[in-house]
Design a protein around this motif. Structure first.
Motif, PDB file in Angstrom:
ATOM      1  N   VAL A  82       0.855  -1.184   0.000  1.00  0.00           N
ATOM      2  CA  VAL A  82       0.000   0.000   0.000  1.00  0.00           C
ATOM      3  C   VAL A  82       0.893   1.238   0.000  1.00  0.00           C
ATOM      4  O   VAL A  82       1.827   1.328   0.795  1.00  0.00           O
ATOM      5  CB  VAL A  82      -0.931   0.023   1.237  1.00  0.00           C
ATOM      6  CG1 VAL A  82      -1.738   1.305   1.284  1.00  0.00           C
ATOM      7  CG2 VAL A  82      -1.830  -1.181   1.260  1.00  0.00           C
ATOM      8  N   THR A  83       0.596   2.167  -0.893  1.00  0.00           N
ATOM      9  CA  THR A  83       1.309   3.444  -0.901  1.00  0.00           C
ATOM     10  C   THR A  83       0.362   4.513  -0.372  1.00  0.00           C
ATOM     11  O   THR A  83      -0.752   4.663  -0.861  1.00  0.00           O
ATOM     12  CB  THR A  83       1.772   3.813  -2.322  1.00  0.00           C
ATOM     13  OG1 THR A  83       2.622   2.765  -2.803  1.00  0.00           O
ATOM     14  CG2 THR A  83       2.547   5.112  -2.320  1.00  0.00           C
ATOM     15  N   VAL A  84       0.817   5.225   0.649  1.00  0.00           N
ATOM     16  CA  VAL A  84       0.003   6.266   1.278  1.00  0.00           C
ATOM     17  C   VAL A  84       0.699   7.614   1.122  1.00  0.00           C
ATOM     18  O   VAL A  84       1.923   7.683   1.021  1.00  0.00           O
ATOM     19  CB  VAL A  84      -0.254   5.963   2.775  1.00  0.00           C
ATOM     20  CG1 VAL A  84      -1.098   4.711   2.926  1.00  0.00           C
ATOM     21  CG2 VAL A  84       1.041   5.816   3.538  1.00  0.00           C
ATOM     22  N   SER A  85      -0.087   8.649   1.087  1.00  0.00           N
ATOM     23  CA  SER A  85       0.448   9.994   0.897  1.00  0.00           C
ATOM     24  C   SER A  85       0.200  10.830   2.145  1.00  0.00           C
ATOM     25  O   SER A  85      -0.930  10.914   2.637  1.00  0.00           O
ATOM     26  CB  SER A  85      -0.218  10.641  -0.315  1.00  0.00           C
ATOM     27  OG  SER A  85       0.346  11.900  -0.557  1.00  0.00           O
ATOM     28  N   HIS A  86       1.256  11.415   2.656  1.00  0.00           N
ATOM     29  CA  HIS A  86       1.192  12.303   3.818  1.00  0.00           C
ATOM     30  C   HIS A  86       1.945  13.585   3.473  1.00  0.00           C
ATOM     31  O   HIS A  86       2.732  13.609   2.527  1.00  0.00           O
ATOM     32  CB  HIS A  86       1.812  11.631   5.046  1.00  0.00           C
ATOM     33  CG  HIS A  86       1.029  10.458   5.528  1.00  0.00           C
ATOM     34  ND1 HIS A  86      -0.110  10.579   6.271  1.00  0.00           N
ATOM     35  CD2 HIS A  86       1.212   9.123   5.355  1.00  0.00           C
ATOM     36  CE1 HIS A  86      -0.595   9.375   6.547  1.00  0.00           C
ATOM     37  NE2 HIS A  86       0.191   8.471   5.997  1.00  0.00           N
ATOM     38  N   PRO A  87       1.764  14.656   4.223  1.00  0.00           N
ATOM     39  CA  PRO A  87       2.483  15.901   3.928  1.00  0.00           C
ATOM     40  C   PRO A  87       4.004  15.704   4.004  1.00  0.00           C
ATOM     41  O   PRO A  87       4.496  14.909   4.804  1.00  0.00           O
ATOM     42  CB  PRO A  87       2.021  16.854   5.031  1.00  0.00           C
ATOM     43  CG  PRO A  87       0.764  16.281   5.559  1.00  0.00           C
ATOM     44  CD  PRO A  87       0.856  14.804   5.360  1.00  0.00           C
ATOM     45  N   ASN A  88       4.727  16.446   3.168  1.00  0.00           N
ATOM     46  CA  ASN A  88       6.191  16.385   3.188  1.00  0.00           C
ATOM     47  C   ASN A  88       6.784  17.153   4.365  1.00  0.00           C
ATOM     48  O   ASN A  88       7.890  16.851   4.800  1.00  0.00           O
ATOM     49  CB  ASN A  88       6.769  16.942   1.886  1.00  0.00           C
ATOM     50  CG  ASN A  88       6.442  16.061   0.701  1.00  0.00           C
ATOM     51  OD1 ASN A  88       6.355  14.850   0.825  1.00  0.00           O
ATOM     52  ND2 ASN A  88       6.248  16.689  -0.443  1.00  0.00           N
ATOM     53  N   THR A  89       6.047  18.153   4.852  1.00  0.00           N
ATOM     54  CA  THR A  89       6.535  18.980   5.958  1.00  0.00           C
ATOM     55  C   THR A  89       5.427  19.202   6.983  1.00  0.00           C
ATOM     56  O   THR A  89       4.250  19.098   6.668  1.00  0.00           O
ATOM     57  CB  THR A  89       7.010  20.357   5.451  1.00  0.00           C
ATOM     58  OG1 THR A  89       5.916  21.029   4.831  1.00  0.00           O
ATOM     59  CG2 THR A  89       8.172  20.236   4.477  1.00  0.00           C
ATOM     60  N   VAL A  90       5.836  19.514   8.189  1.00  0.00           N
ATOM     61  CA  VAL A  90       4.903  19.954   9.230  1.00  0.00           C
ATOM     62  C   VAL A  90       5.406  21.294   9.750  1.00  0.00           C
ATOM     63  O   VAL A  90       6.567  21.416  10.123  1.00  0.00           O
ATOM     64  CB  VAL A  90       4.758  18.936  10.389  1.00  0.00           C
ATOM     65  CG1 VAL A  90       4.039  17.699   9.947  1.00  0.00           C
ATOM     66  CG2 VAL A  90       6.074  18.580  11.001  1.00  0.00           C
ATOM     67  N   ALA A  91       4.544  22.286   9.729  1.00  0.00           N
ATOM     68  CA  ALA A  91       4.869  23.645  10.185  1.00  0.00           C
ATOM     69  C   ALA A  91       6.149  24.159   9.539  1.00  0.00           C
ATOM     70  O   ALA A  91       6.974  24.791  10.177  1.00  0.00           O
ATOM     71  CB  ALA A  91       4.967  23.687  11.707  1.00  0.00           C
TER      72      ALA A  91
END
Length: 163
Positions: A82-91
């Motif tokens: 499974v490939t999931v996408s999350h943000p590359n950065t936080v704040a």
């Protein structure tokens, strides 16, 4: 008869000049105080926002790993990917996700398996425990697109890798 005032004894214009100097000085001090106070407040708000965002990402990723774990236990071919996408950065800063397993892996929680998220923006790491049946391979990846893999024929463990 009136005495003639000399320049050294004439103090008629001092009150106005002194008032202007004091007003400018007090205003400068007040504005500096507001800038310092606002900057400190904004830094703490960014720290808190980054922490909460990492908590959300960790909980989502934990649920996604649990879904792969359940699929691996039901799969007949022994492979789940499974490939999931999350943000590359936080704040505004990058972050790392560590899949930890072992007795001392999750210091805060009474679980053997957890995700530990850390970013340069925050001083605290976020620990997200989750329940799994299938063994996991302790790994560390950067945030963004992540591939969650289970392959029964290779190592019989769930692994994380950057997609």
């Amino acid at each position: 008869m009136r005495r003639k005032r000399t320049f050294s004894t004439d103090d008629r214009g001092v009150s106005t000049a002194l008032t202007h100097v004091l007003t400018i000085g007090i205003t400068t001090i007040l504005i500096s105080g507001l800038f310092i106070g606002t900057t400190t407040m904004l830094e703490s708000q960014m720290d808190r926002a980054a922490y909460q965002e990492m908590e959300t990402i960790g909980e989502r990723l934990g649920a996604e790993i649990t879904a792969v774990d359940q699929a691996a236990n039901r799969s007949s071919n022994g492979t789940t990917n499974v490939t999931v996408s999350h943000p590359n950065t936080v704040a505004g800063s990058s972050y790392r996700i560590e899949l930890a397993h072992g007795d001392d892996a999750c210091g805060t929680w009474d679980r053997e398996t957890c995700l530990i998220l850390s970013a340069s923006q925050t001083s605290e790491d976020v620990e997200v425990p989750f329940k799994n049946v299938t063994a996991v391979e302790p790994t560390s990846v950067t945030g963004g697109d992540i591939r969650i893999t289970y392959n029964e024929t290779v190592d019989d463990k769930i692994t994380l890798e950057e997609a």
